[in-house]
Design an enzyme around this catalytic site. Structure first.
Site, short mmCIF file in Angstrom:
data_model
loop_
_atom_site.label_atom_id
_atom_site.label_comp_id
_atom_site.label_asym_id
_atom_site.label_seq_id
_atom_site.Cartn_x
_atom_site.Cartn_y
_atom_site.Cartn_z
N GLY A 162 35.78 38.43 56.41
CA GLY A 162 35.83 38.95 55.04
C GLY A 162 36.71 38.05 54.19
O GLY A 162 36.92 36.86 54.49
N GLY A 163 37.26 38.64 53.15
CA GLY A 163 38.10 37.87 52.22
C GLY A 163 39.28 37.22 52.92
O GLY A 163 39.85 36.24 52.42
N GLY B 188 27.49 0.32 45.35
CA GLY B 188 28.51 1.26 44.86
C GLY B 188 29.48 1.65 45.96
O GLY B 188 30.66 1.90 45.70
N ALA B 189 28.97 1.67 47.19
CA ALA B 189 29.84 2.07 48.30
C ALA B 189 30.99 1.07 48.48
O ALA B 189 32.08 1.43 48.92
CB ALA B 189 29.02 2.19 49.59
C1 HXC Z 1 42.92 49.20 60.79
C2 HXC Z 1 42.07 48.22 62.66
C3 HXC Z 1 41.33 47.32 61.88
C4 HXC Z 1 41.45 47.41 60.47
C5 HXC Z 1 40.93 46.89 63.93
N1 HXC Z 1 41.77 47.93 63.93
N2 HXC Z 1 40.64 46.49 62.68
N3 HXC Z 1 42.85 49.16 62.12
N4 HXC Z 1 42.25 48.37 59.98
N5 HXC Z 1 40.81 46.58 59.68
C6 HXC Z 1 42.33 48.60 65.09
C7 HXC Z 1 41.29 49.42 65.83
O1 HXC Z 1 41.23 50.69 65.27
C8 HXC Z 1 41.88 49.44 67.23
O2 HXC Z 1 42.90 50.40 67.29
C9 HXC Z 1 42.52 48.10 67.35
O3 HXC Z 1 42.73 47.62 66.03
C10 HXC Z 1 41.67 47.10 68.09
O4 HXC Z 1 40.34 47.12 67.54
P1 HXC Z 1 39.05 47.21 68.44
O5 HXC Z 1 37.93 47.53 67.55
O6 HXC Z 1 39.29 48.09 69.62
O7 HXC Z 1 38.97 45.71 68.96
P2 HXC Z 1 37.69 44.82 69.22
O8 HXC Z 1 36.67 45.61 69.97
O9 HXC Z 1 38.18 43.57 69.80
O10 HXC Z 1 37.08 44.52 67.78
C11 HXC Z 1 37.78 43.79 66.81
C12 HXC Z 1 37.12 43.91 65.44
C13 HXC Z 1 36.96 45.38 65.06
C14 HXC Z 1 35.75 43.21 65.47
C15 HXC Z 1 38.00 43.13 64.45
O11 HXC Z 1 38.21 46.02 65.26
C16 HXC Z 1 36.53 45.59 63.68
O12 HXC Z 1 35.35 45.44 63.35
N6 HXC Z 1 37.48 46.01 62.83
C17 HXC Z 1 37.22 46.34 61.48
C18 HXC Z 1 36.98 45.09 60.68
C19 HXC Z 1 36.86 45.37 59.23
O13 HXC Z 1 35.88 45.97 58.78
N7 HXC Z 1 37.91 45.03 58.46
C20 HXC Z 1 37.99 45.26 57.07
C21 HXC Z 1 37.09 44.25 56.48
S1 HXC Z 1 37.38 43.95 54.80
P3 HXC Z 1 43.36 51.11 68.64
O14 HXC Z 1 44.42 52.03 68.23
O15 HXC Z 1 42.13 51.75 69.19
O16 HXC Z 1 43.86 49.99 69.52
C22 HXC Z 1 38.49 42.75 54.83
C23 HXC Z 1 38.67 42.21 53.49
C24 HXC Z 1 39.85 41.39 53.34
O17 HXC Z 1 39.08 42.37 55.73
C25 HXC Z 1 39.99 41.26 51.88
C26 HXC Z 1 40.78 40.13 51.46
C27 HXC Z 1 40.69 39.92 49.99
#
Ligand code: HXC
Length: 507
Positions: free
Chosen positions: A168-169, A403-404
């Site tokens: 993402g971002g 040119g290069a």
């Molecule tokens: C809060 C999160 C989290 C998040 C993971 N966790 N991502 N908690 N916010 N964004 C937590 C999970 O709940 C879990 O907690 C622990 O971290 C490990 O995650 P798992 O899913 O068990 O790990 P894994 O299977 O390895 O998968 C990793 C992952 C997945 C692919 C990153 O966690 C995931 O898809 N997370 C969400 C990603 C997401 O949508 N992020 C927001 C995107 S928007 P427990 O307690 O069970 O250990 C974004 C924008 C940024 O990022 C903007 C910038 C401008």
């Protein structure tokens, strides 16, 4: 005594991050923990941590019940071979390393200190992205980091290591740093993941294919290198760090060297093959010029028709840009121009002198290149060389056509020393092409005869040398000596562009 014990207990709890089970899960993926990474990156015992007890302030979704110390990122400073560096290392075992308001503030704190104290920042990224429970507060935290990345650009070197998810971002913070290193099979970067891609474009792609280390080092050029595992990536980061200055206020470090400045390399006299269309490996020349044959290549897997990286001459860092005749005859194209332009700009921003080795037959023809904007991308390299005020030394080994020729750090772009080997051919184009245009419609025999004449007259460095565009025609075997002497004479070079807010490089 109880108070001292409490501190120790709190520290122990904080150091455990998300706990034994999650640490084991991290290890089972072949990944080190945030703290293990810092230990390998920094000199032993040099790490000083900040904000070990910082906890998030979110009260939605029952988050007040779960406030782990450190909030998913370990931050602080230490040294790499004795030189100051600031680091942050996201802890995937704590809420997936997700970025909360306080997590972001911790990163900003060390970035501000790095700017004030003039030392690089190394960011280790391993995060599930924005902390979903915090919503817009998390986006604000990212934004604050982005602004600091931008403000720090060109002031302190910034290096990003991607050692897990970065999606993402969140990708845009590393994207604005100077170098990105990835770990094969355990890291990925993409703006939208495989599921969204499937929904929107109907493409089926794995996370690895979409944004793994192979994709970003070979296809997109987002990453500068990929390594087998965390340990190798961290060791190579230390090696890169040793080439770089701490900030734009300092010169790059001078290391002890054990190589003879006057080393003669007789093998270079026969490096260029007799047939002008035969390739040879330009890397051999780089290695034979460099102190101890040490070349730290940047973007080795991308646009292989140009080589970029760091060497040392008499212990001082020099950036090298070199056409590689082994790939696409060493021509310039969109990818090689972009790759080299960014490298030259990094060098110029941080006062790293640039050595350019030229064997370039021109720009790559074709609709793909023209439609892709080779005019604009080629201009990036031209612009980067022309605006660079660092010491610039150029050696033309063979072709420097059209040119290069101008683009590749020619005299006309204010290069300081322009050397050519006796095998150099500096001309508008190759002899055959030129003759076919000048003598259009003539018989094949006549063209062959005129081509031979043209070659004899123009396919050499002396026409350019007569005009002063080449300062000296040098013996290939003495290239190291000549280049070292040239840079030595330029150590106190002062040159500047006229005042402007900033330029308008063709982006
Ligand atoms: C809060 C999160 C989290 C998040 C993971 N966790 N991502 N908690 N916010 N964004 C937590 C999970 O709940 C879990 O907690 C622990 O971290 C490990 O995650 P798992 O899913 O068990 O790990 P894994 O299977 O390895 O998968 C990793 C992952 C997945 C692919 C990153 O966690 C995931 O898809 N997370 C969400 C990603 C997401 O949508 N992020 C927001 C995107 S928007 P427990 O307690 O069970 O250990 C974004 C924008 C940024 O990022 C903007 C910038 C401008």
């Amino acid at each position: 005594m109880d108070i001292l014990q409490e501190l120790e207990d709190r520290r122990t709890a904080a150091r455990l991050g998300g706990g034994e089970k999650r640490i084991a899960a991290q290890h089972s993926k072949g990944k080190l923990t945030a703290r293990e990474r810092i230990d390998l990156l920094l000199d032993e015992g040099s790490f000083e941590e900040f904000d070990m007890f910082v906890a998030h302030r979110c009260t939605d979704f029952g988050m007040e019940q779960d406030r782990p110390a450190g909030d998913g990122v370990v931050t602080g400073w230490g040294t790499i071979n004795g030189r100051l560096v600031y680091v942050f290392s996201q802890d995937f075992t704590v809420m997936g390393g997700s970025v909360s308001e306080t997590h972001g503030k911790k990163i900003c704190k060390i970035m501000d200190l790095a700017m004030q104290n003039g030392a690089p920042v190394i960011g280790i990224n391993d995060s599930g992205g924005a902390r979903i429970q915090e919503g817009v507060a998390s986006l604000a935290a990212y934004g604050e980091v982005f602004q600091r990345n931008i403000t720090a650009s060109g002031v302190i070197p910034q290096i990003s290591l991607i050692m897990g998810p970065c999606a993402g971002g969140a990708v845009y913070s590393p994207a604005m740093t100077d170098f990105i290193f990835m770990v094969k099979d355990s890291s990925y970067m993409f703006v939208t993941g495989p599921d969204v891609v499937k929904t929107v474009t109907n493409e089926v792609v794995t996370a690895e294919e979409l944004g793994g280390a192979g994709t970003h080092t070979r296809k997109s050029s987002v990453a500068d290198a990929a390594f087998e595992n965390d340990v190798e990536a961290l060791a190579e980061t230390r090696r890169l760090f040793d080439f770089l200055p701490l900030s734009n206020r300092e010169k790059p470090p001078v290391r002890p060297f054990f190589d003879d400045v006057n080393r003669i390399e007789d093998s270079l006299d026969t490096l260029v093959p007799a047939n002008p269309n035969s390739p040879y490996d330009m890397k051999e020349l780089i290695l034979k010029i460099a102190d101890e044959a040490d070349f730290y290549e940047i973007q080795a897997e991308f646009a292989k028709n140009i080589l970029t990286g760091f060497i040392r001459l008499e212990g001082s860092t020099v950036g090298v840009v070199a056409n590689q005749p082994m790939v696409l005859a060493g021509c310039l194209d969109i990818d090689s121009s972009r790759k080299a332009a960014r490298f030259v700009r990094f060098c110029d921003a941080f006062e790293i002198p640039v050595l350019t080795l030229v064997d370039v037959p021109g720009f790559l023809p074709g609709t793909a290149q023209e439609y892709g904007g080779v005019i604009k991308h080629g201009a990036k390299l031209l612009f980067a060389y022309g605006e660079a005020t660092v010491p610039k030394v150029t050696v033309i080994t063979r072709k420097a056509y059209g040119g290069a020729y101008d683009v590749m750090a020619s005299k006309h772009l204010n290069a300081d020393f322009n050397y050519a080997w006796p095998t150099a051919e500096i001309a508008v184009m190759g002899a055959k092409g030129a003759t076919e245009i000048i003598h259009r419609g003539k018989s094949a025999e006549e063209i062959a005869e005129r081509t031979a004449e043209y070659e004899a007259r123009f396919a050499n460095p002396f026409v350019a040398a007569e005009k002063g565009f080449i300062d000296e025609v040098i013996m290939p075997h003495s290239t190291r000596k000549r280049v070292c002497r040239a840079f030595a004479s330029l150590r106190n070079k002062k040159a500047a562009m006229p005042w402007k807010k900033h330029d308008n490089i063709p982006l």
